[in-house]
Structure formats: C-alpha cells, structure tokens
Design an enzyme around this catalytic site. Structure first.
Site, PDB file in Angstrom:
ATOM      1  N   HIS A   1       0.893  -1.014  -0.089  1.00  0.00           N
ATOM      2  CA  HIS A   1      -0.133   0.012  -0.012  1.00  0.00           C
ATOM      3  C   HIS A   1       0.992   1.499  -0.099  1.00  0.00           C
ATOM      4  O   HIS A   1       0.554   2.383   0.728  1.00  0.00           O
ATOM      5  CB  HIS A   1      -1.093   0.085   1.321  1.00  0.00           C
ATOM      6  CG  HIS A   1      -1.848  -1.085   1.133  1.00  0.00           C
ATOM      7  ND1 HIS A   1      -3.136  -0.728   0.573  1.00  0.00           N
ATOM      8  CD2 HIS A   1      -1.887  -2.256   1.710  1.00  0.00           C
ATOM      9  CE1 HIS A   1      -3.914  -2.308   0.860  1.00  0.00           C
ATOM     10  NE2 HIS A   1      -3.192  -2.831   1.586  1.00  0.00           N
TER      11      HIS A   1
ATOM     12  N   ASN B   1     -10.458  -2.909   2.648  1.00  0.00           N
ATOM     13  CA  ASN B   1      -9.990  -3.085   1.206  1.00  0.00           C
ATOM     14  C   ASN B   1     -11.442  -2.632   0.296  1.00  0.00           C
ATOM     15  O   ASN B   1     -12.240  -2.956   0.900  1.00  0.00           O
ATOM     16  CB  ASN B   1      -9.541  -4.329   0.922  1.00  0.00           C
ATOM     17  CG  ASN B   1      -7.999  -4.414   1.133  1.00  0.00           C
ATOM     18  OD1 ASN B   1      -7.170  -3.281   1.255  1.00  0.00           O
ATOM     19  ND2 ASN B   1      -7.503  -5.576   1.225  1.00  0.00           N
TER      20      ASN B   1
ATOM     21  N   HIS C   1      -3.922   0.820  11.914  1.00  0.00           N
ATOM     22  CA  HIS C   1      -3.822  -0.262  12.820  1.00  0.00           C
ATOM     23  C   HIS C   1      -5.100  -0.883  13.113  1.00  0.00           C
ATOM     24  O   HIS C   1      -5.774  -0.223  13.571  1.00  0.00           O
ATOM     25  CB  HIS C   1      -3.002  -0.047  14.111  1.00  0.00           C
ATOM     26  CG  HIS C   1      -2.483  -1.231  14.838  1.00  0.00           C
ATOM     27  ND1 HIS C   1      -2.796  -2.628  14.223  1.00  0.00           N
ATOM     28  CD2 HIS C   1      -2.161  -1.387  15.867  1.00  0.00           C
ATOM     29  CE1 HIS C   1      -2.495  -3.525  15.213  1.00  0.00           C
ATOM     30  NE2 HIS C   1      -1.902  -2.731  16.085  1.00  0.00           N
TER      31      HIS C   1
ATOM     32  N   TYR D   1       0.631  -4.322  12.062  1.00  0.00           N
ATOM     33  CA  TYR D   1       0.656  -3.176  11.923  1.00  0.00           C
ATOM     34  C   TYR D   1       1.715  -1.971  12.731  1.00  0.00           C
ATOM     35  O   TYR D   1       2.031  -0.945  12.239  1.00  0.00           O
ATOM     36  CB  TYR D   1      -1.025  -2.424  11.671  1.00  0.00           C
ATOM     37  CG  TYR D   1      -1.593  -3.148  10.465  1.00  0.00           C
ATOM     38  CD1 TYR D   1      -1.721  -4.418  10.414  1.00  0.00           C
ATOM     39  CD2 TYR D   1      -1.717  -2.136   9.460  1.00  0.00           C
ATOM     40  CE1 TYR D   1      -2.682  -4.932   9.289  1.00  0.00           C
ATOM     41  CE2 TYR D   1      -2.618  -2.440   8.364  1.00  0.00           C
ATOM     42  CZ  TYR D   1      -2.648  -3.911   8.353  1.00  0.00           C
ATOM     43  OH  TYR D   1      -3.327  -4.563   7.238  1.00  0.00           O
TER      44      TYR D   1
HETATM   45 FE1  HDD Z   1      -2.651  -4.785   5.476  1.00  0.00          FE
HETATM   46  C1  HDD Z   1      -0.987  -1.873   5.213  1.00  0.00           C
HETATM   47  C2  HDD Z   1      -5.549  -3.432   4.459  1.00  0.00           C
HETATM   48  C3  HDD Z   1      -3.911  -7.940   5.307  1.00  0.00           C
HETATM   49  C4  HDD Z   1       0.214  -6.054   6.820  1.00  0.00           C
HETATM   50  N1  HDD Z   1      -3.127  -3.148   4.659  1.00  0.00           N
HETATM   51  C5  HDD Z   1      -2.483  -1.962   4.669  1.00  0.00           C
HETATM   52  C6  HDD Z   1      -3.170  -0.825   4.364  1.00  0.00           C
HETATM   53  C7  HDD Z   1      -4.686  -1.313   4.149  1.00  0.00           C
HETATM   54  C8  HDD Z   1      -4.604  -2.724   4.312  1.00  0.00           C
HETATM   55  C9  HDD Z   1      -5.634  -0.685   3.425  1.00  0.00           C
HETATM   56  C10 HDD Z   1      -2.863   0.690   3.872  1.00  0.00           C
HETATM   57  C11 HDD Z   1      -2.930   1.384   5.161  1.00  0.00           C
HETATM   58  C12 HDD Z   1      -2.489   2.656   4.892  1.00  0.00           C
HETATM   59  O1  HDD Z   1      -3.123   3.530   4.031  1.00  0.00           O
HETATM   60  O2  HDD Z   1      -1.634   3.360   5.539  1.00  0.00           O
HETATM   61  N2  HDD Z   1      -4.584  -5.543   5.033  1.00  0.00           N
HETATM   62  C13 HDD Z   1      -5.635  -4.787   4.481  1.00  0.00           C
HETATM   63  C14 HDD Z   1      -6.464  -5.797   4.543  1.00  0.00           C
HETATM   64  C15 HDD Z   1      -6.173  -7.114   4.882  1.00  0.00           C
HETATM   65  C16 HDD Z   1      -4.727  -6.905   5.011  1.00  0.00           C
HETATM   66  C17 HDD Z   1      -7.898  -5.461   4.398  1.00  0.00           C
HETATM   67  C18 HDD Z   1      -6.914  -8.317   4.875  1.00  0.00           C
HETATM   68  C19 HDD Z   1      -8.109  -8.310   5.174  1.00  0.00           C
HETATM   69  N3  HDD Z   1      -1.854  -6.779   6.030  1.00  0.00           N
HETATM   70  C20 HDD Z   1      -2.840  -7.833   6.151  1.00  0.00           C
HETATM   71  C21 HDD Z   1      -1.905  -9.037   6.527  1.00  0.00           C
HETATM   72  C22 HDD Z   1      -0.587  -8.318   6.914  1.00  0.00           C
HETATM   73  C23 HDD Z   1      -0.716  -6.987   6.681  1.00  0.00           C
HETATM   74  C24 HDD Z   1      -2.300 -10.350   6.697  1.00  0.00           C
HETATM   75  C25 HDD Z   1       0.387  -8.928   7.657  1.00  0.00           C
HETATM   76  C26 HDD Z   1       0.442  -9.932   8.254  1.00  0.00           C
HETATM   77  N4  HDD Z   1      -0.595  -4.016   5.884  1.00  0.00           N
HETATM   78  C27 HDD Z   1       0.164  -4.635   6.373  1.00  0.00           C
HETATM   79  C28 HDD Z   1       1.226  -3.836   6.920  1.00  0.00           C
HETATM   80  C29 HDD Z   1       0.953  -2.646   6.416  1.00  0.00           C
HETATM   81  C30 HDD Z   1      -0.541  -2.723   5.722  1.00  0.00           C
HETATM   82  C31 HDD Z   1       2.611  -4.490   6.517  1.00  0.00           C
HETATM   83  C32 HDD Z   1       2.004  -1.917   5.400  1.00  0.00           C
HETATM   84  C33 HDD Z   1       2.077  -0.339   5.717  1.00  0.00           C
HETATM   85  C34 HDD Z   1       1.376  -0.330   6.968  1.00  0.00           C
HETATM   86  O3  HDD Z   1       0.821  -1.585   7.436  1.00  0.00           O
HETATM   87  O4  HDD Z   1       0.915   0.618   7.709  1.00  0.00           O
HETATM   88  O5  HDD Z   1       1.390  -3.763   8.522  1.00  0.00           O
END
Ligand code: HDD
Length: 712
Positions: A85, A158, A350, A373
C-alpha cells in the site's frame, strides 16, 4: 564574477519594532512562522543560494552550517515506503452517525444519532511502489481513521470484500510473489507475472479474491466509486452487553464504477496520477465524495458460522440476500491534505485501534494483522512515538505510561511513570468497566496447539463460482480477458496450466475461454493445490444455495447520480457560447463537471477552454459531446479528435452531438445508431437529459457487448 544576491532575495521590509518575526502563519509552531528564512535553530540567514567559499572561485568551507544543515536534512527527507500500500491518496472528512447502530454497538461514534466524528481516509494500491501508476490492476486499500471521543478507531479496509489468504503467516509469501521479480525488479505494480500466478494457483484459497480483481473491481474508475469492506468479521457489543458478529461495508453514493482495461492502460501512461488527481479535484470543486457505512449483523453463534458460511474465513463473503447491509452512517470527504508527507505519508493505521463496542474475532488473518501494523510503523516512522505525529494524534485525552524513545515530542511531567505509585498520588488509574472503557469480551479458549485449518476453510471454489455467475455477460467477457492478459504475461507454461486447472474448478466456461485465449487445451480439472485442507466443497461454503448475488455486477437498470463525473465538450470558435452555457448549467445542477475542448486555450466568448486536442485524453471524460459549429473547424480535423472519439466509442462512453457536430461523428465513422450515441439537430432538454441518464448508467453496456462479440 560573483552573483551574491539576486534582486528577489531582498529582505522584506515589514520588520517589527522589536525585530521579532511577524505573526505566526501556521497553527503548528514547528512549521513555518513569519516570512523570514531561518535555520532549524531559528537563525535568520542572509543567503540560501551560495555556499560559503574562500573567494567566488575558491573551495567551499566546512564551517558553513547552513549548507551542511540544508543538505543533511535533504539527505534524510525520504522514509521507507510502506511494504504494501505504498502508493496512496487521502482526504479529511466527517462521519455522521444515523444512530440506528445503537442496537448493535455502544461505540459512541456509531451509536449516537447525529454524532459527527472527524476522519482521515487513505486510499491505496497494494503492490506498486510510491511512484507507480494509479490505474494498475490491483486490490485497493480504503483506510479510515475515526478520531472519536473514546479514542481513535481505524477501519483498515479494502475495496474487495475478501482476502487472498486465510492465515497471516502466508502474507510474506503472497507479497513476495506479487511484488516484482527479485532479479530484475520487474514488473512494477502488476500481478501479471509468473511468481504471482505460481503462488495463486497453488494456494487456491486465493481464487475468490483473484476473480474479484480480474473483474472491473481491480480497475476502479476513481476512488470516489469504490466500495469498501472490513473483510473480517468483527464482534460488536451494545450498551446492554449483547454481542453480534458483524461485517462492515462502505457503499459509495456515486455508485460502483470501473474502467475498462484499455482505459486503465492508457491512463497509466497519459496520467499516472489519475486517481490521486481525481480525488483532489473533486474535493476542490466541492463535489465531495460520500459513502454510507453499512453493517451486516449476524448472531454471535457458538460456531461463528452463518447459514453455512464460516465467519472466521476471510476468503468468504456473506451474500446480501442472506443478510442485508444496514446503513448506519455517512462519510463525507471534504478537505484535501495540506501536506502530502505530513499527512498521507505519515498516517499510521492499525486494525487493533479499536473503541468500546467493536472487538476482534479469531479470524487468523486478523490476528496476524494485529501484530503487523504496529510493528511496521516502528521501521517506517522511525521509532515508537509515531502516535505523536499530528495526523496520528488521537483527539481523546491521552494519559499513557509510554515514555522516551526516538522522536519524543512530548515533555512529560512528574514522576508517575509506573503503577502502582504513591509519589504521583496513584495516578493515572485504570478505569473500572464503565461506559467509554475498553473491556475485552470474555470468550472461552480451548483446543490443542496445532498448525491446522478448520475443515470449513477448505472450500475454495463455491464463492468464486458465485462471483462469476453474478457478473453480466460483458463483465464475464472482461474478466476472462483479464485472465488471458495476466496469464499471457507469464512465461512458464506450468504456471498457466496450474491456474487453468483452478479456473476449471470455478467454471468450465470461464476455463474454456481462458484456455482458448492462451491457445492451450482445457485441462483435466486437477487443481494441484499445495495448501493442506484445500479442496472442493469440503465443509461449509455453499452459502445456503445462493449461486448468484445482486451486489456484484456494476450493470444496473436504473441510472445513478453523476456527481463528480466529467463531460468533455468539443466546441470551437464557430460554436454558440450560449448553448455551452446552457449545457454547463444543466450539468452543474447534477454536480458534474464540463470541460471545453477547443483548438486553442483561452475562451470561447466567456466560456473557458480547459483542453485542446493536444492536452485532452479520452480517459478523463465520462462522456464526449460535440457542439454545433464544429464541422469546418481545425478542431474537427485534428487527428486526436478522431482518436478521442474512437476511444470513447470503444469504451462504451456516452457520445452526444447536435447540429453539425453530428457530421463530425459521421466523418469518423462513429455509428450514430449505437446505444449511448445521442444526436439531434439542436441542443434540447431531451438531449441533455439523455446525456445525464447515459452517464448515470456508467456505460453503454450493450454497445460494449456488441463490440466484444465483433472482436473489436
Ligand atoms: Fe494490510 C497496510 C488492508 C492483510 C500487513 N493493509 C495496509 C493498508 C490497507 C490494508 C488498506 C494501507 C494502510 C494505509 O493506508 O496506510 N491488509 C488490509 C486488509 C487485509 C490486510 C483489508 C486483509 C483483510 N496486511 C494484511 C496482513 C498483513 C498486513 C495479513 C500482515 C500479516 N498491511 C500490513 C502492513 C501495512 C499494511 C505491513 C503496510 C503499511 C502499514 O501496514 O502501515 O502492516
């Protein structure tokens, strides 16, 4: 010859009598104050364009603190981009509760009628890096930070209601597979490559999400026209302590609207910032994007199933026919960020940021997210104090015991950094269970320690099949074509074969179409899934016999609102400015935008000209109009006029012409009898209404279907 100071560097003359800088211009004392250039220490500098040198041609001197500070700070301006993202666009807004959610949740921002809560919403693509194009085929993020009185609540959603995998432990594998290949770092922001489809075809739990983003849902027309989904099932608790299992939805007031693939590809080149620009422009022009928040409320049953659907499985949705979405509030995005970095880049979401009345479930994907997160922000935002950044600061009072650490900006007072204490009067105290206090719901936990999925997680094909069945024929054609494109970009035949075998388990016709596009025989139907427990029809998932659901197709019988849509009007010096004014007024009443395309910039009479054929692109218009007075103009003869018309026709957009504008259509072979092509001898109210209706239907779907059948 030395050029020490250019004339425009002359200091301003409004020096106050005390010599103090003029009044502060920003509410944040750490951003700009006054109109004098200073160092970070507040020292006014006399020159910022020339290094301190030993003579105009001499070496630069190490003592130049201003030079060293300026360059050192610049060297550290970038922070690590989000691991997923990374590319996003955001806006401020307000959420207003209808109050009817009080039966389900005690969360004040949802339960209290008329309660207004400030929000910050960030949309994002998942795969691409920060500089990648907006309109790539991808799932998109839709995250909202609600600055509630009870603490900050983040809905990290999402635009697709299901997720690729069922367990967070697979997330690094999924993301490694979809990111560019590690050797050449290509392709950027694409799923159309071997490693992604290698992973997706072997973990067939991905097939539901992949079919969603192979459809138009993977290439939205704008952020304003996406749905949002919390994906997981959450547990909500009302003021009486009654709990429910809940899925959370955002429904766009402007309707769901996607691009067709060629538009998305053209936009990647012509305007890589397409979605970012669209969101900011709409807000700037007062066409505020709006969504309604909806809840699907299900009983908090012991088995956490609902009508055969496992509510802990994030690859499953609950059809709205089985459980309607109840609207409980409205989100309006009404202000653009002031500074991209400070707000859009530094915002940290988060799913664990919860408020009383909303709790998590045992969904193993959600449980892994609850770790990820917080962890990622520590690297990305340089330490544990990111909650103090202005965009992340809660609007509720804070009295935590968190101290020190990198980038500490608070000056904490007193000795009360531990509990229990007597030296700080025993404060702060934990709160007993009371309104506004988060108390984890007691839930029994039992079972052996195992690395296993429940049997009900094993059905990977029933819901993708329901999705396919729910598409209209032209949407099915676009989806099949997307698979052909994606798999056609894979080099490994074994990868294509594997994915075809998965498609065979979704639908034989889909598989046959894709196989034909790839020029290979239809496979024998073995999925080759490597993940334990995968299979067809294992356990629940039959969704109580729902084989198609109405909420999926974008093709609707009734037109939706055209708020924020953009109509390109070809007109030139021979056109009647009064007619343009009438059309502009009519479209403005619908909150749509009209952009005049003429052979020159400037004005046509008093009508502003926004585009010429050189700067106009078909992708930015939802409909194209040709005014009278065009036929003999240089605009009509311009080759780009022709390509804009042809593209608009091919993409199923409304095309309207009156007077001799119709001759231009004829000259370029645009079929004026085709669906969504409206002509008249003059600009009539009927013609205008026809235009509004055609844009409200999004596209001339039958025309698209006919073009598809003809192979054009
Ligand atoms: Fe995630 C970012 C949505 C599964 C780990 N995720 C991130 C963002 C969105 C989502 C919208 C962007 C946030 C922003 O605008 O800063 N993610 C989802 C949805 C998931 C999902 C709807 C499943 C239903 N994500 C998911 C899993 C993991 C992550 C299973 C890790 C095990 N996601 C992350 C992250 C991020 C992230 C690495 C990257 C940047 C951040 O968090 O702040 O932690």
């Amino acid at each position: 010859m030395s050029a020490r100071r250019e004339p425009d560097q002359t200091p301003p003359t409004d020096v106050s009598p005390t010599g103090a800088p003029p009044a502060q211009t920003s509410p944040d004392p750490r951003s700009q104050q006054g109109d004098r250039l200073t160092t970070a220490q507040g020292l006014r500098v006399d020159d910022t364009d020339h290094s301190l040198k030993a003579g105009p041609r001499g070496p630069v001197l190490l003592e130049d603190h201003h030079l060293r500070e300026k360059i050192t700070h610049f060297d550290h301006e970038r922070i690590p981009e989000r691991v997923v993202h990374a590319r996003g666009a955001a806006a401020h807004g307000v959420f207003t509760a209808y109050g009817n959610a009080s039966a389900i949740t005690k969360a004040g921002f949802l339960a209290t009628e008329g309660q207004e809560t400030e929000v910050f919403t960030r949309f994002s693509t998942v795969v691409g890096s920060r500089g990648s194009a907006d309109t790539v085929r991808d799932v998109r993020g839709f995250s909202t930070k609600f600055y509630t009185e009870e603490g900050t609540y983040d809905l990290v959603a999402n635009v697709i209601p299901v997720f690729f995998i069922q367990d967070a432990i697979k997330f690094p594998d999924l993301i490694h597979a979809v990111k560019p290949h590690p050797d050449r770092e290509i392709p950027q922001a694409q799923s159309a490559h071997d490693t992604f489809w290698d992973f997706a075809s072997r973990h067939t739990e991905t097939q539901h999400t992949t079919i969603w983003f192979m459809s138009g849902r993977g290439i939205p027309a704008s952020y304003r026209t996406v749905e949002g989904f919390g994906v997981h099932t959450f547990r909500m608790e009302n003021a009486e302590g009654k709990t429910s299992l809940v899925k959370i939805h955002w429904k766009p007031v402007a309707g769901v609207h996607s691009m067709v693939w060629e538009e998305a590809q053209l936009a990647q080149g012509a305007d890589p910032d397409f979605h970012r620009r669209d969101l900011a422009d709409a807000i700037e022009h007062g066409a505020f994007p709006e969504w309604e928040l909806g809840l699907q409320v299900m009983p908090d049953s012991e088995d956490e199933m609902f009508m055969g659907i496992d509510l802990l499985d994030p690859t499953k949705l609950v059809p709205e026919e089985l459980c309607p979405v109840q609207k409980v509030g409205r989100l309006v995005l009404n202000a653009n960020p002031t500074n991209y970095f400070a707000e859009t880049e530094q915002v940290a979401f988060h799913p664990g940021h919860l408020v009383p009345g909303i709790q998590v479930t045992n969904d193993p994907l959600l449980q892994g997210r609850l770790f990820s997160y917080l962890d990622t922000q520590i690297t990305r935002l340089g330490g544990p104090n990111f909650a103090q950044l202005p965009i992340n600061r809660t609007h509720a009072p804070v009295n935590d015991m968190l101290r020190d650490g990198m980038h500490q900006t608070a000056i904490h007072e007193g000795l009360g950094t531990y509990l229990p204490n007597t030296l700080a009067g025993g404060l702060p105290t934990a709160s007993p269970a009371a309104p506004g206090v988060f108390v984890t719901l007691p839930k029994p936990v039992a079972g052996d320690k195992v690395r296993e999925n429940p049997l009900s997680f094993g059905d990977h094909f029933t819901q993708p099949r329901m999705f396919w069945n729910s598409l209209s024929p032209i949407e099915q054609a676009h989806t099949a074509a997307a698979y052909v494109f994606e798999l056609g970009k894979c080099y490994e035949q074994s990868v294509r074969d594997h994915q075809l075998r998965a498609l065979a388990k979704i639908d034989a016709d889909l598989c046959a179409r894709v196989a034909a596009g790839l020029g290979v025989p239809v496979p024998d139907g073995e999925s080759g899934d490597a993940s334990p427990g995968a299979g067809e029809g294992l356990g629940a998932g039959d969704a109580d016999g729902v084989t198609r659901t109405a909420a999926i197709s974008e093709v609707k019988d009734d037109p939706g609102p055209i708020i924020g849509r953009v109509i390109g009007v070809f007109a030139d010096d021979g056109s009647d400015e009064e007619e343009l004014s009438v059309l502009r007024t009519a479209l403005k009443a619908e909150q749509a935008d009209l952009k005049v395309i003429a052979s020159h910039l400037g004005t046509l009479g008093v009508q502003p000209v926004e585009r010429t054929p050189v700067t106009a692109r078909s992708i930015e218009f939802d409909a194209v109009v040709l005014a009278d007075g065009l036929a003999a103009s240089p605009l009509a003869a311009h080759p780009r006029t022709r390509s804009i018309l042809e593209e608009a026709f091919r993409h199923g957009k409304a095309i309207v012409a009156w007077g001799d504008g119709v001759e231009v259509l004829d000259a370029y072979g645009i079929d004026t009898s085709a669906e969504g092509v409206l002509t008249d001898t003059e600009l009539t109210p009927d013609l205008t209404q026809g235009l509004v209706r055609a844009v409200g239907l999004h596209r001339a779907w039958e025309r698209l279907a006919a073009l598809d059948a003809a192979g054009t």
